[in-house]
Design a protein around this motif. Structure first.
Motif, PDB file in Angstrom:
ATOM      1  N   LYS A 112     -14.768 105.374  60.706  1.00  0.00           N
ATOM      2  CA  LYS A 112     -13.533 106.097  60.385  1.00  0.00           C
ATOM      3  C   LYS A 112     -13.823 107.579  60.151  1.00  0.00           C
ATOM      4  CE  LYS A 112     -11.444 102.043  58.171  1.00  0.00           C
ATOM      5  NZ  LYS A 112     -11.021 101.464  56.861  1.00  0.00           N
TER       6      LYS A 112
ATOM      7  N   SER B  82     -14.623 109.367  63.466  1.00  0.00           N
ATOM      8  CA  SER B  82     -13.430 109.580  64.268  1.00  0.00           C
ATOM      9  C   SER B  82     -12.662 110.810  63.789  1.00  0.00           C
ATOM     10  CB  SER B  82     -12.533 108.346  64.215  1.00  0.00           C
ATOM     11  OG  SER B  82     -11.355 108.543  64.962  1.00  0.00           O
ATOM     12  N   THR B  83     -12.543 110.943  62.474  1.00  0.00           N
ATOM     13  CA  THR B  83     -11.860 112.115  61.905  1.00  0.00           C
ATOM     14  C   THR B  83     -12.610 113.394  62.250  1.00  0.00           C
ATOM     15  OG1 THR B  83     -11.000 110.795  60.073  1.00  0.00           O
ATOM     16  CG2 THR B  83     -11.063 113.179  59.761  1.00  0.00           C
TER      17      THR B  83
ATOM     18  N   SER C 239     -16.348 106.435  68.653  1.00  0.00           N
ATOM     19  CA  SER C 239     -16.082 106.142  67.244  1.00  0.00           C
ATOM     20  C   SER C 239     -16.082 104.637  66.995  1.00  0.00           C
ATOM     21  CB  SER C 239     -14.740 106.743  66.815  1.00  0.00           C
ATOM     22  OG  SER C 239     -14.743 108.152  66.941  1.00  0.00           O
ATOM     23  N   GLU C 240     -15.412 103.888  67.867  1.00  0.00           N
ATOM     24  CA  GLU C 240     -15.337 102.436  67.697  1.00  0.00           C
ATOM     25  C   GLU C 240     -16.698 101.760  67.878  1.00  0.00           C
ATOM     26  OE1 GLU C 240     -12.351 101.024  70.357  1.00  0.00           O
ATOM     27  OE2 GLU C 240     -10.681 101.628  69.044  1.00  0.00           O
TER      28      GLU C 240
ATOM     29  N   ARG D 263     -23.121 112.383  63.514  1.00  0.00           N
ATOM     30  CA  ARG D 263     -23.103 110.926  63.728  1.00  0.00           C
ATOM     31  C   ARG D 263     -24.248 110.263  62.960  1.00  0.00           C
ATOM     32  NH1 ARG D 263     -25.509 107.132  67.348  1.00  0.00           N
ATOM     33  NH2 ARG D 263     -24.044 105.585  68.216  1.00  0.00           N
TER      34      ARG D 263
ATOM     35  N   ASN E 254     -12.324 114.531  65.951  1.00  0.00           N
ATOM     36  CA  ASN E 254     -11.033 115.138  66.245  1.00  0.00           C
ATOM     37  C   ASN E 254     -10.997 116.630  65.945  1.00  0.00           C
ATOM     38  OD1 ASN E 254      -8.375 114.645  67.251  1.00  0.00           O
ATOM     39  ND2 ASN E 254      -7.571 114.827  65.181  1.00  0.00           N
TER      40      ASN E 254
ATOM     41  N   MET F 189     -13.701 110.068  72.443  1.00  0.00           N
ATOM     42  CA  MET F 189     -13.551 110.089  70.993  1.00  0.00           C
ATOM     43  C   MET F 189     -13.260 108.684  70.467  1.00  0.00           C
ATOM     44  SD  MET F 189     -10.916 112.287  68.624  1.00  0.00           S
ATOM     45  CE  MET F 189      -9.470 111.329  69.119  1.00  0.00           C
ATOM     46  N   THR F 190     -12.342 107.980  71.126  1.00  0.00           N
ATOM     47  CA  THR F 190     -11.986 106.624  70.696  1.00  0.00           C
ATOM     48  C   THR F 190     -13.152 105.662  70.876  1.00  0.00           C
ATOM     49  OG1 THR F 190      -9.674 106.996  71.266  1.00  0.00           O
ATOM     50  CG2 THR F 190     -10.397 104.709  71.078  1.00  0.00           C
TER      51      THR F 190
END
Length: 304
Positions: free
Chosen positions: A200, A203-204, A238-239, A111, A207, A234-235
């Motif tokens: 983005k 997030s990838t 990431s957002e 991150r 996963n 995760m959502t």
């Protein structure tokens, strides 16, 4: 007793926390896993403000928070929920999750690296602006090409942008009557559109991690929602990288769950002060309020 734990963000770490990490890592058998971080921290401690560099600060603070939680959790009641401010919410997820320490540390380090890499072409910073409401602040943001990163309350915001533009914003905010406007010791414009690509990419990456269970739910600083699963984390995490946080709304959500006692896992005690002012009936202290970590255990024992 309704008990909760909150995790702070960046900005109040110190060289004293480096010594604490080393002690706790040895106690809990994680010194080998943190050997590279220790080398980076020892080098950073010898340089002015190097421990505030994003790629060092995030794994540094996460490791402190993870080790502190590991050290105190067996002596505390089971928390009803976690919450966290900025990086602190990612730490909260890692402390709640069944992910291994190695995967959790990788998550935080990745991150940090992704966030830094996507703004390395421009020197950026963040600032605290207090004493202007959103309607007063928005025109100033537009004229200086800066963005809101976090809403602390109706008259207190964290903003971000390039160093030049943040300096311009501080000057015009003061001219418009801001009670307080100053730069923070954070070099990445977190929670803004400056980090669209990083969000983005993260997030990838997220996963690809092993799926895990969350043992303790989290009240998010995004919109005050309470979540329970790896997929939700995760959502949301990431957002958060490229969307502003609303700490005021998060505190309102915390209040709805009526905690009796809250512990802040710092560094620092900024969240304790804010929540204490917002919810004066709640008993709240930070680990950093005590000279030793056992102090927080003794304090909580008064309410159990």
């Amino acid at each position: 007793m309704n008990f909760a734990v909150i995790f702070s963000g960046q900005g109040l770490q110190s060289s004293q926390h480096i010594h604490e990490i080393k002690m706790l890592a040895q106690k809990h058998g994680l010194s080998t896993q943190l050997k590279t971080l220790f080398t980076q921290l020892d080098l950073a401690a010898s340089k002015h403000d190097a421990i505030f560099s994003n790629q060092i600060a995030q794994p540094f603070i996460f490791s402190l928070q993870y080790l502190r939680w590991l050290d105190i959790q067996e002596d505390l009641p089971e928390p009803e929920f976690f919450s966290g401010y900025s990086l602190g919410e990612a730490s909260a997820f890692c402390c709640s999750s069944t992910l291994s320490f190695e995967h959790a540390f990788e998550l935080i380090s990745t991150r940090a690296n992704m966030m830094s890499q996507h703004v390395e072409h421009a020197a950026c910073s963040m600032a605290a602006i207090q004493g202007l409401n959103k309607q007063q602040l928005l025109p100033l943001l537009q004229s200086t090409h800066t963005e809101i990163s976090i809403r602390l309350n109706e008259m207190h915001y964290i903003v971000a942008g390039t160093v030049q533009h943040v300096d311009q914003l501080i000057a015009v905010a003061r001219a418009q009557g801001a009670q307080h406007a100053s730069q923070l010791k954070v070099s990445v414009p977190s929670h803004t559109a400056f980090l669209n690509d990083a969000a983005k990419q993260f997030s990838t990456y997220f996963n690809t991690l092993p799926s895990s269970q969350m043992r303790i739910p989290i009240i998010s600083a995004s919109a005050g929602q309470k979540y329970y699963t790896h997929q939700q984390a995760m959502t949301i995490l990431s957002e958060q990288i490229n969307h502003p946080l609303d700490w005021q709304f998060c505190m309102e959500s915390l209040q709805e769950y009526q905690p009796d006692v809250i512990v802040e896992i710092g560094p620092g005690n900024a969240l304790s002060k804010m929540i204490g002012e917002f919810m004066p009936a709640v008993q709240i202290r930070s680990i950093d309020d005590f000279s030793q970590v056992d102090g927080i255990k003794q304090w909580i024992s008064r309410f159990v």
